[in-house]
Design a protein around this motif. Structure first.
Motif, PDB file in Angstrom:
ATOM      1  N   LEU A 270     -43.109  22.657 -19.817  1.00 23.77           N
ATOM      2  CA  LEU A 270     -43.025  21.441 -19.016  1.00 23.77           C
ATOM      3  C   LEU A 270     -41.671  21.359 -18.316  1.00 23.77           C
ATOM      4  CD1 LEU A 270     -44.392  18.770 -18.215  1.00 23.77           C
ATOM      5  CD2 LEU A 270     -43.386  17.737 -20.257  1.00 23.77           C
ATOM      6  N   ALA A 271     -40.623  21.840 -18.997  1.00 24.16           N
ATOM      7  CA  ALA A 271     -39.289  21.854 -18.389  1.00 24.16           C
ATOM      8  C   ALA A 271     -39.263  22.736 -17.148  1.00 24.16           C
ATOM      9  CB  ALA A 271     -38.255  22.348 -19.406  1.00 24.16           C
ATOM     10  N   VAL A 272     -40.008  23.834 -17.180  1.00 25.05           N
ATOM     11  CA  VAL A 272     -40.071  24.722 -16.014  1.00 25.05           C
ATOM     12  C   VAL A 272     -40.619  23.958 -14.811  1.00 25.05           C
ATOM     13  CG1 VAL A 272     -41.194  26.778 -15.067  1.00 25.05           C
ATOM     14  CG2 VAL A 272     -40.262  26.826 -17.385  1.00 25.05           C
ATOM     15  N   ILE A 273     -41.630  23.111 -15.041  1.00 24.03           N
ATOM     16  CA  ILE A 273     -42.188  22.302 -13.958  1.00 24.03           C
ATOM     17  C   ILE A 273     -41.163  21.288 -13.461  1.00 24.03           C
ATOM     18  CG2 ILE A 273     -44.037  20.743 -13.290  1.00 24.03           C
ATOM     19  CD1 ILE A 273     -44.912  23.620 -13.912  1.00 24.03           C
ATOM     20  N   PHE A 274     -40.457  20.667 -14.394  1.00 24.63           N
ATOM     21  CA  PHE A 274     -39.410  19.713 -14.001  1.00 24.63           C
ATOM     22  C   PHE A 274     -38.377  20.391 -13.107  1.00 24.63           C
ATOM     23  CE2 PHE A 274     -40.349  17.021 -17.921  1.00 24.63           C
ATOM     24  CZ  PHE A 274     -40.810  15.944 -17.181  1.00 24.63           C
TER      25      PHE A 274
ATOM     26  N   GLY B 113     -35.824  17.536 -17.871  1.00 23.21           N
ATOM     27  CA  GLY B 113     -35.944  18.994 -17.829  1.00 23.21           C
ATOM     28  C   GLY B 113     -35.010  19.667 -18.816  1.00 23.21           C
ATOM     29  N   TYR B 114     -33.749  19.249 -18.835  1.00 26.70           N
ATOM     30  CA  TYR B 114     -32.791  19.835 -19.772  1.00 26.70           C
ATOM     31  C   TYR B 114     -33.144  19.514 -21.220  1.00 26.70           C
ATOM     32  CZ  TYR B 114     -29.537  21.562 -16.292  1.00 26.70           C
ATOM     33  OH  TYR B 114     -28.948  22.278 -15.286  1.00 26.70           O
ATOM     34  N   ALA B 115     -33.567  18.271 -21.468  1.00 30.80           N
ATOM     35  CA  ALA B 115     -33.935  17.889 -22.833  1.00 30.80           C
ATOM     36  C   ALA B 115     -35.123  18.720 -23.318  1.00 30.80           C
ATOM     37  CB  ALA B 115     -34.267  16.399 -22.882  1.00 30.80           C
ATOM     38  N   ALA B 116     -36.143  18.865 -22.466  1.00 27.60           N
ATOM     39  CA  ALA B 116     -37.333  19.640 -22.843  1.00 27.60           C
ATOM     40  C   ALA B 116     -36.996  21.120 -23.009  1.00 27.60           C
ATOM     41  CB  ALA B 116     -38.424  19.460 -21.782  1.00 27.60           C
TER      42      ALA B 116
END
Length: 311
Positions: A17-21, A234-237
């Motif tokens: 999901l972070a990659v999408i963010f 994004g960073y948190a995920a």
């Protein structure tokens, strides 16, 4: 967020999901710049993202940070983020901002090259075709719809040397930051502090420059919030994915960010992209993957390269 318990599968999905963010950041930064100005918009964006990171990632004790990482890491990180945001903000139009974003995505292959140059990583001869393919892909993108044309590339860059120069400088700076982080950070994560310093630097530039007064519209406000959420969450995920998930899966997915980012930017900015652009973007991603495959200690390299940042 990291205090919660995640299975490896859940953490990997969160990391994806972070990659999408991260892939949405380029288009959103450009959208913010159009509403609030390149400098003022970036200052607002990193300020709001700093607040989100404070609550999701937190600020570790700076006394535990290695001094070289704290000082030089701060300098490199802030320099990169300013190069990235302003290169997108000062682009002449939507199409050029997407091209500028592609210049920034030279950093994965360049990071591996820097790791080899600084003797942090060993690589086989696959590194050479990987680097060549990445640069050819970028040249293909900058040529427009004319295949590989040096005349078109020169004309494109000369139309806005500031944006293209900032983006290319950012790719180099980020590769150096990745090398420094891998060697000197000792597991420290200064992302929240670095974002705060970036915001402060941009506000100083805004206050001492001739930028217009910030004028908020509903569209600008929505773009600002979405961009800050994409960065902060994004960073948190990504932290959760890297710490508890399948690093190999996440690393492999991250090398396709140039394609994902271009697709999302084209959607956000309502800008159709020609077949030549997608061919070039695919070459950049494939070149980065070949560079990664050229390394002998794949997991370690990818972790150090991708753990801190992917926009």
């Amino acid at each position: 967020m990291d205090r919660l318990t995640f299975s490896a599968r859940q953490a990997t999905l969160i990391g994806l999901l972070a990659v999408i963010f991260f892939s949405s950041v380029a288009g959103l930064i450009r959208s913010v710049a159009e509403g609030l100005g390149p400098v003022g918009g970036a200052a607002m964006l990193y300020s709001l993202a700093s607040v989100l990171l404070f609550f999701t990632v937190g600020i570790p004790k700076l006394g535990s940070f290695p001094r070289i990482y704290l000082y030089f890491g701060s300098l490199l990180f802030v320099s990169y983020e300013i190069c990235l945001s302003l290169s997108l903000g000062f682009a002449l139009n939507h199409s050029q901002s997407i091209e500028v974003g592609m210049v920034n995505y030279l950093w994965p292959s360049m990071t591996i090259l820097m790791a080899v140059i600084f003797k942090q990583q060993k690589a086989n001869l696959l590194l050479i075709p990987g680097m060549v393919l990445s640069f050819v892909g970028l040249c293909w993108v900058l040529s427009g719809n004319r295949g590989l044309s040096l005349v078109s590339i020169a004309a494109n860059v000369q139309s806005n040397p500031l944006s293209y120069g900032l983006a290319f400088a950012g790719a180099i700076i980020w590769s150096l930051y990745c090398i420094l982080t891998s060697k000197k950070a000792n597991g420290s994560n200064g992302i929240t502090l670095f974002f705060m310093l970036t915001a402060a630097t941009l506000w100083i530039k805004y206050a001492t420059g001739s930028a217009a007064t910030l004028h908020f519209t509903p569209h600008a406000a929505i773009s600002l919030v979405l961009a800050a959420v994409a960065l902060g969450c994004g960073y948190a995920a990504w932290n959760i994915g890297i710490l508890h998930g399948n690093v190999t899966v996440l690393a492999t997915a991250s090398y396709f960010i140039p394609i994902f980012s271009s697709a999302l930017a084209a959607f956000i900015l309502s800008t159709p992209l020609g077949i030549s652009f997608w061919q070039g973007a695919a070459m950049v991603s494939l070149g980065s993957l070949i560079c990664w495959r050229s390394t002998r200690t794949k997991v370690r390299t990818v972790t150090s390269v991708n753990q801190q940042h992917l926009d």
